[in-house]
Scaffold this motif. Structure first.
Motif, short mmCIF file in Angstrom:
data_model
loop_
_atom_site.label_atom_id
_atom_site.label_comp_id
_atom_site.label_asym_id
_atom_site.label_seq_id
_atom_site.Cartn_x
_atom_site.Cartn_y
_atom_site.Cartn_z
N UNK A 71 0.85 -1.19 0.00
CA UNK A 71 0.00 0.00 0.00
C UNK A 71 0.89 1.24 0.00
N UNK A 72 0.42 2.30 -0.63
CA UNK A 72 1.25 3.45 -1.01
C UNK A 72 2.16 3.96 0.11
N UNK A 89 -2.93 0.55 -3.92
CA UNK A 89 -3.92 0.82 -2.88
C UNK A 89 -5.07 -0.16 -2.98
N UNK A 90 -5.95 -0.10 -2.00
CA UNK A 90 -7.03 -1.07 -1.88
C UNK A 90 -7.92 -1.05 -3.12
N UNK A 91 -8.14 -2.23 -3.69
CA UNK A 91 -8.97 -2.34 -4.88
C UNK A 91 -8.19 -2.26 -6.17
N UNK A 92 -6.94 -1.80 -6.10
CA UNK A 92 -6.12 -1.68 -7.30
C UNK A 92 -5.39 -2.96 -7.61
N UNK A 100 0.38 -11.25 -10.94
CA UNK A 100 -0.50 -10.09 -10.79
C UNK A 100 -0.89 -9.95 -9.33
N UNK A 101 -0.89 -8.73 -8.83
CA UNK A 101 -1.26 -8.44 -7.45
C UNK A 101 -2.48 -7.54 -7.43
N UNK A 102 -3.44 -7.89 -6.59
CA UNK A 102 -4.57 -7.00 -6.30
C UNK A 102 -4.73 -6.91 -4.79
N UNK A 103 -4.82 -5.69 -4.28
CA UNK A 103 -5.01 -5.49 -2.85
C UNK A 103 -6.50 -5.41 -2.52
N UNK A 127 -4.35 -9.73 0.01
CA UNK A 127 -3.67 -9.84 -1.27
C UNK A 127 -4.29 -10.94 -2.11
N UNK A 128 -4.64 -10.62 -3.33
CA UNK A 128 -4.97 -11.63 -4.33
C UNK A 128 -3.78 -11.73 -5.27
N UNK A 129 -3.08 -12.85 -5.21
CA UNK A 129 -1.90 -13.07 -6.03
C UNK A 129 -2.22 -14.11 -7.09
N UNK A 130 -2.16 -13.70 -8.35
CA UNK A 130 -2.45 -14.61 -9.46
C UNK A 130 -1.18 -14.91 -10.23
N UNK A 131 -0.94 -16.20 -10.43
CA UNK A 131 0.20 -16.66 -11.22
C UNK A 131 -0.33 -17.73 -12.16
#
Length: 227
Positions: A71-72, A89-92, A100-103, A127-131
């Protein structure tokens, strides 16, 4: 996707030669089973700034010349310590080379202790971490919250790390419900037993999970699963 647990809330996720470590609290945790010098990764991803998650972030990032993704405000702090960083940041979400990372939201607090001063470290996150075609969800330090249902509806989560320690995060009962709401196939319990206040029985938790149709793996530090 291979996921290795290193105690408390630290996991190493790897696929196709790409290695990501989340919340590397190693040298300060006698249960980690590994030292920061032994970690070889392409990025460090943080859920928040507390010392039992931030841990050895700076040393690992310097040793590997890799970015810290956070987060920033926490990313800016890391940049000021002389390492590469990527603020989000959250949702990004953001795609990197091989992952790929999504918070996501997490309900907790986040700060960094420097001497007698506490530095604001932005919002805590999951954290949503997609590989490749696999998605791993690290809930971070959080309570149970209703929008976990949305995470399950909007994402295909193959495996999740959920805190079960209680006191500072959700406990086993709430984590059971969280596992069902996010519709994960597999759960790795985290954030337990490191301190006296958060002692839990991960085996019992995973037995209860199985009754809901979700597989649970109470990994010991250094143990892995492949999904």
């Amino acid at each position: 996707m291979k996921i290795t647990y290193y105690g408390h809330s630290c996991v190493l996720v790897e696929q196709n030669g790409v290695r990501i470590i989340i919340d590397p609290f190693l040298s300060g945790n006698s249960n980690s089973g590994i030292s920061p010098e032994d970690i070889q990764v392409d990025a460090v991803v943080l859920t928040h700034g507390h010392s039992d998650h931030f841990g050895d972030t700076i040393q690992i990032a310097k040793n590997n010349d890799c970015p810290v993704i956070a987060v920033y405000e926490l990313a800016v702090y890391c940049a000021n310590q002389g390492v590469k960083s990527q603020g989000m940041n959250i949702g990004g979400s953001l795609s990197f080379d091989g992952f790929k990372v999504k918070f996501t939201q997490a309900f907790h607090s986040s700060s960094i202790s420097v001497g007698d001063t506490w530095i604001y470290a932005g919002q805590p996150a999951g954290i949503l971490l997609t590989m490749g075609d696999k998605t791993f969800y690290h809930a971070g330090d959080t309570c149970l919250f209703g929008d976990m249902r949305l995470l399950g509806e909007m994402n295909s989560i193959d495996c999740a790390a959920l805190p079960i320690g209680d006191v500072l995060t959700m406990g086993p009962d709430d984590a059971l419900l969280a596992a069902q709401w996010i519709r994960t196939k597999i759960v790795i319990p985290v954030h337990y037993d490191t301190f006296p206040d958060i002692e839990q029985d991960p085996g019992l938790f995973c037995d209860r999970l199985k009754q809901t149709g979700v597989e649970g793996y109470p990994l010991k530090p250094g143990e892995s699963i492949e999904i």
